[in-house]
Enzyme design. Structure first.
Site, PDB file in Angstrom:
ATOM      1  N   ASP A  29       8.397  12.239  89.989  1.00 35.47           N
ATOM      2  CA  ASP A  29       7.704  13.236  89.166  1.00 35.47           C
ATOM      3  C   ASP A  29       6.705  13.975  90.057  1.00 35.47           C
ATOM      4  O   ASP A  29       5.974  13.352  90.836  1.00 35.47           O
ATOM      5  CB  ASP A  29       6.971  12.517  88.024  1.00 35.47           C
ATOM      6  CG  ASP A  29       6.381  13.473  87.000  1.00 35.47           C
ATOM      7  OD1 ASP A  29       6.775  13.398  85.831  1.00 35.47           O
ATOM      8  OD2 ASP A  29       5.505  14.283  87.377  1.00 35.47           O
ATOM      9  N   ASN A  85       8.852  11.112  76.068  1.00 38.10           N
ATOM     10  CA  ASN A  85       8.290  11.980  75.034  1.00 38.10           C
ATOM     11  C   ASN A  85       9.421  12.782  74.384  1.00 38.10           C
ATOM     12  O   ASN A  85      10.228  13.379  75.092  1.00 38.10           O
ATOM     13  CB  ASN A  85       7.271  12.936  75.657  1.00 38.10           C
ATOM     14  CG  ASN A  85       6.120  12.194  76.327  1.00 38.10           C
ATOM     15  OD1 ASN A  85       5.684  11.156  75.836  1.00 38.10           O
ATOM     16  ND2 ASN A  85       5.648  12.713  77.445  1.00 38.10           N
ATOM     17  N   GLN A  92       6.248  16.377  74.875  1.00 38.14           N
ATOM     18  CA  GLN A  92       7.361  16.762  75.756  1.00 38.14           C
ATOM     19  C   GLN A  92       7.155  18.191  76.245  1.00 38.14           C
ATOM     20  O   GLN A  92       6.881  19.099  75.450  1.00 38.14           O
ATOM     21  CB  GLN A  92       8.704  16.659  75.009  1.00 38.14           C
ATOM     22  CG  GLN A  92       9.903  16.923  75.921  1.00 38.14           C
ATOM     23  CD  GLN A  92      11.252  16.710  75.238  1.00 38.14           C
ATOM     24  OE1 GLN A  92      11.326  16.534  74.017  1.00 38.14           O
ATOM     25  NE2 GLN A  92      12.310  16.734  76.021  1.00 38.14           N
ATOM     26  N   HIS A  98      14.315  12.857  79.557  1.00 41.23           N
ATOM     27  CA  HIS A  98      13.866  12.132  80.751  1.00 41.23           C
ATOM     28  C   HIS A  98      13.024  10.941  80.342  1.00 41.23           C
ATOM     29  O   HIS A  98      12.321  10.976  79.325  1.00 41.23           O
ATOM     30  CB  HIS A  98      13.092  13.035  81.714  1.00 41.23           C
ATOM     31  CG  HIS A  98      11.941  13.759  81.089  1.00 41.23           C
ATOM     32  ND1 HIS A  98      12.106  14.888  80.308  1.00 41.23           N
ATOM     33  CD2 HIS A  98      10.619  13.508  81.105  1.00 41.23           C
ATOM     34  CE1 HIS A  98      10.924  15.304  79.885  1.00 41.23           C
ATOM     35  NE2 HIS A  98      10.003  14.480  80.358  1.00 41.23           N
ATOM     36  N   HIS A 100      10.068   8.434  81.799  1.00 45.81           N
ATOM     37  CA  HIS A 100       9.055   8.241  82.835  1.00 45.81           C
ATOM     38  C   HIS A 100       8.991   6.756  83.210  1.00 45.81           C
ATOM     39  O   HIS A 100       8.903   5.901  82.317  1.00 45.81           O
ATOM     40  CB  HIS A 100       7.665   8.606  82.304  1.00 45.81           C
ATOM     41  CG  HIS A 100       7.463  10.056  82.008  1.00 45.81           C
ATOM     42  ND1 HIS A 100       6.829  10.896  82.882  1.00 45.81           N
ATOM     43  CD2 HIS A 100       7.782  10.810  80.928  1.00 45.81           C
ATOM     44  CE1 HIS A 100       6.765  12.115  82.353  1.00 45.81           C
ATOM     45  NE2 HIS A 100       7.341  12.084  81.161  1.00 45.81           N
TER      46      HIS A 100
HETATM   47  P1  DGP Z   1       7.066  15.532  79.746  1.00 49.87           P
HETATM   48  O1  DGP Z   1       5.678  16.032  79.528  1.00 49.87           O
HETATM   49  O2  DGP Z   1       7.292  14.133  79.185  1.00 49.87           O
HETATM   50  O3  DGP Z   1       8.106  16.524  79.274  1.00 49.87           O
HETATM   51  O4  DGP Z   1       7.193  15.363  81.327  1.00 49.87           O
HETATM   52  C1  DGP Z   1       7.682  16.335  82.188  1.00 49.87           C
HETATM   53  C2  DGP Z   1       7.364  15.870  83.576  1.00 49.87           C
HETATM   54  O5  DGP Z   1       8.159  16.594  84.481  1.00 49.87           O
HETATM   55  C3  DGP Z   1       5.916  16.075  84.010  1.00 49.87           C
HETATM   56  O6  DGP Z   1       5.331  14.799  84.259  1.00 49.87           O
HETATM   57  C4  DGP Z   1       5.992  16.884  85.281  1.00 49.87           C
HETATM   58  C5  DGP Z   1       7.444  16.808  85.674  1.00 49.87           C
HETATM   59  N1  DGP Z   1       7.999  18.010  86.257  1.00 49.87           N
HETATM   60  C6  DGP Z   1       8.012  19.260  85.691  1.00 49.87           C
HETATM   61  N2  DGP Z   1       8.674  20.113  86.485  1.00 49.87           N
HETATM   62  C7  DGP Z   1       9.111  19.393  87.563  1.00 49.87           C
HETATM   63  C8  DGP Z   1       9.867  19.725  88.712  1.00 49.87           C
HETATM   64  O7  DGP Z   1      10.283  20.870  88.932  1.00 49.87           O
HETATM   65  N3  DGP Z   1      10.127  18.727  89.589  1.00 49.87           N
HETATM   66  C9  DGP Z   1       9.678  17.440  89.393  1.00 49.87           C
HETATM   67  N4  DGP Z   1       9.980  16.526  90.310  1.00 49.87           N
HETATM   68  N5  DGP Z   1       8.964  17.093  88.313  1.00 49.87           N
HETATM   69  C10 DGP Z   1       8.681  18.058  87.413  1.00 49.87           C
END
Ligand code: DGP
Length: 136
Positions: A29, A85, A92, A98, A100
C-alpha cells in the site's frame, strides 16, 4: 469497469509486488500505515467483498494468510489486522475489492481502529441474530 487496481493487476501501472498467482496480486500500500502494509486484490474486477465471486474470495483470503505470515517472518510483526472497507460509508476509497494486511508491532498504538463497544444489556441479541439469519 477499469479502475486503478485493475491497471495495477494488469501491470499497466507499476506496484511493489509481494505475491502473485493466477487469481490475485498482493502489493505494498502506498500509504504504509505500518511497515509492510500490503493490499491483496483479485485480478478479476469486483467493487468490494459484497460482490466478489466465491472462487476469487477464497483465493484473496488464502493470499492474505500467506502475506500475513510473511510479514511476521520478515519484520517480526507480533500481530496483524486484516480488514476490508466496503462502500464509501465504511471508508472505501478505491472501488476494486482489496484486503488490507496491516502488520502490528506492539508499539503502534497511534493506529486507532476506532471500535467502541456499546452496552448491549438492553438489546435483544437473540432476536437480532434470528433476523439476520433469515436473510442468509
Ligand atoms: P481503502 O480506503 O480501503 O479503499 O484503501 C485504499 C488504499 O489504496 C489506501 O490505503 C491507499 C492505497 N492506494 C491508493 N492508490 C494506490 C496506488 O496507486 N498504488 C498503491 N500501491 N496503493 C494505492
Amino acid at each position: 469497469m477499469d479502475d486503478i487496481f485493475c491497471k495495477i493487476a494488469r501491470g499497466d501501472i507499476p506496484s511493489c509486488k509481494v505475491y502473485e498467482d493466477e487469481y490475485v496480486l498482493a502489493f505494498l500500500d502506498l500509504g504504509q500505515v505500518t511497515k509492510g502494509h500490503t493490499l491483496v486484490i483479485p485480478k478479476k474486477h469486483s467493487t468490494n467483498i459484497l460482490d466478489c465471486d466465491e472462487e476469487y474470495l477464497g483465493h484473496v483470503f488464502k493470499a492474505a494468510q500467506k502475506v500475513a505470515n510473511a510479514l511476521i517472518k520478515t519484520y517480526g510483526a507480533t500481530g496483524v489486522n486484516i480488514l476490508s472497507n466496503a462502500n464509501e460509508s465504511a471508508g472505501q476509497s478505491v472501488f476494486h475489492f482489496h484486503v488490507h494486511i496491516i502488520p502490528r508491532y506492539g508499539n503502534d498504538e497511534y493506529l486507532e481502529l476506532g471500535f467502541k463497544e456499546h452496552d448491549t444489556s438492553n438489546m435483544d441479541l437473540k432476536a437480532m441474530a434470528e433476523e439476520i439469519a433469515k436473510n442468509i
